[in-house]
Design an enzyme around this catalytic site. Structure first.
Site, mmCIF file in Angstrom:
data_model
loop_
_atom_site.group_PDB
_atom_site.id
_atom_site.type_symbol
_atom_site.label_atom_id
_atom_site.label_comp_id
_atom_site.label_asym_id
_atom_site.label_seq_id
_atom_site.Cartn_x
_atom_site.Cartn_y
_atom_site.Cartn_z
ATOM 1 N N GLN A 66 54.565 37.995 42.538
ATOM 2 C CA GLN A 66 54.493 36.591 42.147
ATOM 3 C C GLN A 66 55.736 35.792 42.572
ATOM 4 O O GLN A 66 55.720 34.559 42.523
ATOM 5 C CB GLN A 66 54.263 36.477 40.641
ATOM 6 C CG GLN A 66 52.878 36.950 40.221
ATOM 7 C CD GLN A 66 52.633 36.859 38.726
ATOM 8 O OE1 GLN A 66 53.390 36.223 37.995
ATOM 9 N NE2 GLN A 66 51.586 37.520 38.257
ATOM 10 N N ARG A 87 46.599 30.923 36.293
ATOM 11 C CA ARG A 87 46.106 32.260 36.578
ATOM 12 C C ARG A 87 45.087 32.248 37.707
ATOM 13 O O ARG A 87 45.070 33.161 38.556
ATOM 14 C CB ARG A 87 45.492 32.879 35.318
ATOM 15 C CG ARG A 87 45.182 34.352 35.464
ATOM 16 C CD ARG A 87 44.590 34.939 34.200
ATOM 17 N NE ARG A 87 43.241 34.453 33.949
ATOM 18 C CZ ARG A 87 42.380 35.052 33.128
ATOM 19 N NH1 ARG A 87 42.751 36.141 32.467
ATOM 20 N NH2 ARG A 87 41.175 34.571 32.943
ATOM 21 N N GLU A 239 50.383 36.117 24.065
ATOM 22 C CA GLU A 239 51.117 35.165 24.902
ATOM 23 C C GLU A 239 50.599 33.748 24.722
ATOM 24 O O GLU A 239 51.375 32.791 24.745
ATOM 25 C CB GLU A 239 51.004 35.568 26.377
ATOM 26 C CG GLU A 239 51.721 34.625 27.331
ATOM 27 C CD GLU A 239 51.622 35.047 28.784
ATOM 28 O OE1 GLU A 239 52.210 34.353 29.639
ATOM 29 O OE2 GLU A 239 50.953 36.062 29.074
ATOM 30 N N HIS A 273 56.112 39.157 25.596
ATOM 31 C CA HIS A 273 55.883 37.783 25.127
ATOM 32 C C HIS A 273 55.805 37.740 23.600
ATOM 33 O O HIS A 273 56.705 37.193 22.972
ATOM 34 C CB HIS A 273 54.640 37.139 25.758
ATOM 35 C CG HIS A 273 54.655 37.102 27.239
ATOM 36 N ND1 HIS A 273 55.680 36.517 27.953
ATOM 37 C CD2 HIS A 273 53.779 37.589 28.162
ATOM 38 C CE1 HIS A 273 55.443 36.648 29.244
ATOM 39 N NE2 HIS A 273 54.302 37.305 29.403
ATOM 40 N N ASP A 324 59.521 38.034 34.764
ATOM 41 C CA ASP A 324 58.068 37.881 34.779
ATOM 42 C C ASP A 324 57.557 37.337 36.106
ATOM 43 O O ASP A 324 57.466 38.053 37.084
ATOM 44 C CB ASP A 324 57.649 37.007 33.598
ATOM 45 C CG ASP A 324 56.153 37.045 33.308
ATOM 46 O OD1 ASP A 324 55.414 37.634 34.102
ATOM 47 O OD2 ASP A 324 55.724 36.483 32.292
#
Length: 460
Positions: A66, A87, A239, A273, A324
């Site tokens: 990512q 997402r 989360e 989270h 993350d």
């Protein structure tokens, strides 16, 4: 790789110490950390002398691929944007990524993490299959690529192959964009087995049920019982509010309570989270000995919410930090925003403290070290004999640190300005950053740029 370093001041588990001789062996393990030293190394040799040394930070939550998404998801759609719309963009990005590109992106990320002060990372790895959803000939193909990137960059790695079977509560079938992530417990265990030969001082292997949405409690139980004893276990939990509501509708319980009612949480677990937890769930995490894995820059970027840190600290909870989605690669920024989120929420200052530590920056750094070390399952997190030789040399000549008293160093490091104050980095006994640059920075960046250029062709 053996060596030694003399620090005028070093942050040890008990606090700042003066005139510290730090020694490590060929395996990258600290053999002695001696405060009050005369400054002579073995056989009266003169070690390199520096002013300020910190233990390297642990990044307990990473999705390395990512990193290449950074800045590409900051345009508003026609409807309100959220984690869920982000997402969908991430899924499209992951659709065509190759193992070679995964390796190039991970190496770039790890080199950046090292330059900013992370010396270890826990990789929550879920791109396991080929773009058409088929298995690679080698079950750990993409995980091995990330491992290769960690070796090239020189960062310590805990690999966490992900269990990802469903699209939502009630065992909903995965969508077409999720087929690259699909695994069952047996497949995760095969990946773990394939990675076993890589285990060593700089590499550990655990596992990660993705979430209660993506794995059933029976699957999670099967995986945890079959995983070798003592290995780390990580999971995304609570989360988003929509996840909490979905779990309530499915089970009648909030996510953290539902998990803890069915799975015996303990110190192996990192609960990533845990943003939306109530008072009972705060106590459940703290009492279990699990670590809360907090990722403030990503949680802010995705609009997740704010973790109840003050209540968690008062309950005796353990926490660590992760980057993350890698909108930031800096532990300083994670810790700064961890505290700032609390200040904004409570409308007061200096929230993250304890009865025994009133300096916020020191409390945050030491707390994140301890929680991160536990979550990584590796001997890291402090300057102490027997642990990995992971340390940071700060730029003591920078205006923010020049002449700073020991009690003020961490406050200046975390809360003053945006310059990177990390000058040199030792990871596993190897100098991987010198003068603010990674030792292989240019070659790593070239491979990353090529991968990014290839991926841009598939954007839609």
């Amino acid at each position: 790789m053996s060596g030694w370093l003399f620090a005028r001041r070093a942050l040890l588990p008990q606090g700042w110490a003066a005139d510290v001789l730090i020694e490590w062996d060929d395996a990258g393990v600290l053999t002695a950390v001696t405060p009050g030293s005369s400054g002579s190394g073995p056989q009266d040799q003169t070690p390199r002398t520096v002013e300020l040394v910190l233990p390297g930070m642990v990044n307990l939550h990473s999705h390395a691929f990512q990193r290449a998404l950074g800045g590409l998801t900051e345009t508003a759609g026609d409807n309100p944007d959220s984690f869920w719309t982000w997402r969908e963009l991430m899924y499209r990005f992951a659709r065509n990524i190759t193992p070679e590109q995964i390796e190039a992106i991970a190496a770039q990320l790890f080199s950046e993490c090292l330059r900013h002060g992370y010396t270890s990372v826990c990789e929550f790895h879920y791109v396991q299959r080929a773009p058409d959803g088929s298995l690679y000939a080698r079950p750990a193909e993409t995980a091995e690529r990330v491992a290769a990137a960690s070796r090239a960059a020189g960062i310590g790695l805990t690999m966490l192959p992900v269990l990802y079977s469903y699209a939502g509560f009630g065992e909903l079938a995965l969508g077409s964009d999720q087929q690259r992530f699909r695994t069952d417990p047996d497949q995760v265990l095969r990946i773990v087995e394939a990675l076993e030969p890589l285990r060593g001082g700089q590499f550990e292997v655990g596992a990660a049920p993705h979430s209660l949405r993506a794995a059933s409690v029976s699957q999670i139980l099967e995986l945890t019982q079959a995983l070798p004893a003592g290995r780390p276990l990580h999971i995304h939990i609570a989360e988003q509010q929509a996840e909490v509501l979905g779990c309530l509708e499915f089970s009648g319980m909030r996510p953290l309570r539902y998990l803890s009612e069915h799975i015996a949480l303990d110190a192996r677990w990192c609960l990533v989270h845990a943003t939306h937890i109530d008072a009972d769930e705060v106590d459940r995490i703290a009492d279990s000995g699990a670590v809360a894995g907090l990722c403030p820059t990503t949680e802010a970027n995705l609009g997740d919410g704010i973790f109840p840190l003050e209540q968690f600290i008062h309950a005796g909870g353990r926490f660590g930090i992760g980057s993350d989605s890698h909108v930031s690669q800096s532990p300083v920024e994670e810790l700064r925003w961890l505290e700032y989120g609390q200040r904004l929420q409570h409308q007061r200052r200096n929230v993250a403290v304890s009865h025994t530590q009133r300096r916020v920056a020191e409390f945050l750094w030491q707390g994140a070290l301890q929680g991160g070390a536990q979550a990584s399952g590796r001997p890291v997190g402090a300057l102490a004999a027997g642990l990995r030789a992971d340390l940071l040399v700060l730029d003591s000549e920078h205006p923010n640190l020049d002449g700073a008293a020991s009690d003020d160093v961490m406050g200046a490091f975390i809360f003053a300005g945006n310059d990177n104050l990390v000058r040199d980095v030792l990871a596993g006994g190897r100098w991987v950053v010198q003068g603010g640059r990674h030792v292989d920075q240019d070659a790593i960046a070239r491979r990353y740029k090529q991968a990014l250029a290839e991926l841009r062709e598939f954007r839609s």
